[in-house]
Design a protein around this motif. Structure first.
Motif, PDB file in Angstrom:
ATOM      1  N   GLU A   1       0.836  -1.199   0.000  1.00 22.85           N
ATOM      2  CA  GLU A   1       0.000   0.000   0.000  1.00 22.85           C
ATOM      3  C   GLU A   1       0.869   1.246   0.000  1.00 22.85           C
TER       4      GLU A   1
ATOM      5  N   CYS B   1      -2.884   0.226  -3.977  1.00 24.51           N
ATOM      6  CA  CYS B   1      -2.564  -1.128  -3.525  1.00 24.51           C
ATOM      7  C   CYS B   1      -2.057  -1.911  -4.728  1.00 24.51           C
TER       8      CYS B   1
ATOM      9  N   TRP C   1     -10.741  -2.368   0.491  1.00 29.17           N
ATOM     10  CA  TRP C   1     -10.102  -1.508   1.489  1.00 29.17           C
ATOM     11  C   TRP C   1     -10.923  -1.590   2.767  1.00 29.17           C
TER      12      TRP C   1
ATOM     13  N   ARG D   1     -10.652  -0.218   7.073  1.00 32.06           N
ATOM     14  CA  ARG D   1      -9.970   0.742   7.928  1.00 32.06           C
ATOM     15  C   ARG D   1     -10.229   0.395   9.382  1.00 32.06           C
TER      16      ARG D   1
ATOM     17  N   ILE E   1     -13.317   3.731  -5.634  1.00 33.88           N
ATOM     18  CA  ILE E   1     -12.335   2.661  -5.814  1.00 33.88           C
ATOM     19  C   ILE E   1     -12.248   2.363  -7.308  1.00 33.88           C
TER      20      ILE E   1
ATOM     21  N   LEU F   1      -7.814   4.009  -4.231  1.00 39.55           N
ATOM     22  CA  LEU F   1      -8.945   4.517  -3.465  1.00 39.55           C
ATOM     23  C   LEU F   1      -8.796   6.032  -3.398  1.00 39.55           C
TER      24      LEU F   1
ATOM     25  N   TYR G   1      -5.630   2.375   7.108  1.00 38.28           N
ATOM     26  CA  TYR G   1      -6.337   1.784   5.980  1.00 38.28           C
ATOM     27  C   TYR G   1      -5.553   0.573   5.474  1.00 38.28           C
ATOM     28  N   TYR G   2      -6.280  -0.524   5.272  1.00 34.29           N
ATOM     29  CA  TYR G   2      -5.679  -1.771   4.844  1.00 34.29           C
ATOM     30  C   TYR G   2      -6.248  -2.206   3.502  1.00 34.29           C
ATOM     31  N   CYS G   3      -5.370  -2.671   2.648  1.00 38.48           N
ATOM     32  CA  CYS G   3      -5.774  -3.316   1.404  1.00 38.48           C
ATOM     33  C   CYS G   3      -5.891  -4.815   1.671  1.00 38.48           C
TER      34      CYS G   3
ATOM     35  N   TRP H   1      -3.506  -9.548   3.149  1.00 40.82           N
ATOM     36  CA  TRP H   1      -3.598  -8.202   3.705  1.00 40.82           C
ATOM     37  C   TRP H   1      -2.300  -7.444   3.517  1.00 40.82           C
TER      38      TRP H   1
END
Length: 123
Positions: A5, A21, A35, A37, A69, A80, A93-95, A113
């Protein structure tokens, strides 16, 4: 697949940021990319997702109309775009990625992740 990311940072309320990502070795063909969060003391929550193969998108109600997105076929990345940011958007924030066409909106539905990127919105 490993996810990388980029794009987090500090922004004032009302501003914009774009997160990206990218897979480390493969493309996202046949994957759903999402995504999520997570704010301090809160559970990880769904933000948005895209089915890479067909391009269909899904959003949490809290970000509809503000976040977009999208996929970049040339770069094999998922982006994003976050506009009209609010202080309550502050989170890591995680992909995430999963194989197949079903779009899960819960963390357990994803197999891969990223490390997370901090987004801080100051009011």
């Amino acid at each position: 697949v490993q996810l990388v990311e980029s794009g987090g940072g500090l922004v004032q309320a009302g501003g914009s940021l774009r997160l990206s990502c990218a897979p480390s070795r493969r493309t996202f063909t046949n994957y759903v990319i999402a995504w999520f969060r997570q704010a301090p003391g809160e559970e990880r929550e769904f933000v948005a997702a895209i089915n890479w193969s067909v391009g269909s998108t899904y959003y949490a109600d809290s970000v509809k109309g503000r976040f977009t997105i999208s996929r970049d076929n040339d770069k094999s990345t998922v982006n994003l775009q976050m506009n009209s940011l609010k202080s309550e958007d502050t989170a890591v924030y995680y992909c995430a990625a999963k194989i197949g066409s079903y779009t899960a909106t819960y963390p357990g539905g994803y197999d891969y992740w990223g490390q997370g990127t901090q987004v801080t919105v100051s009011s």
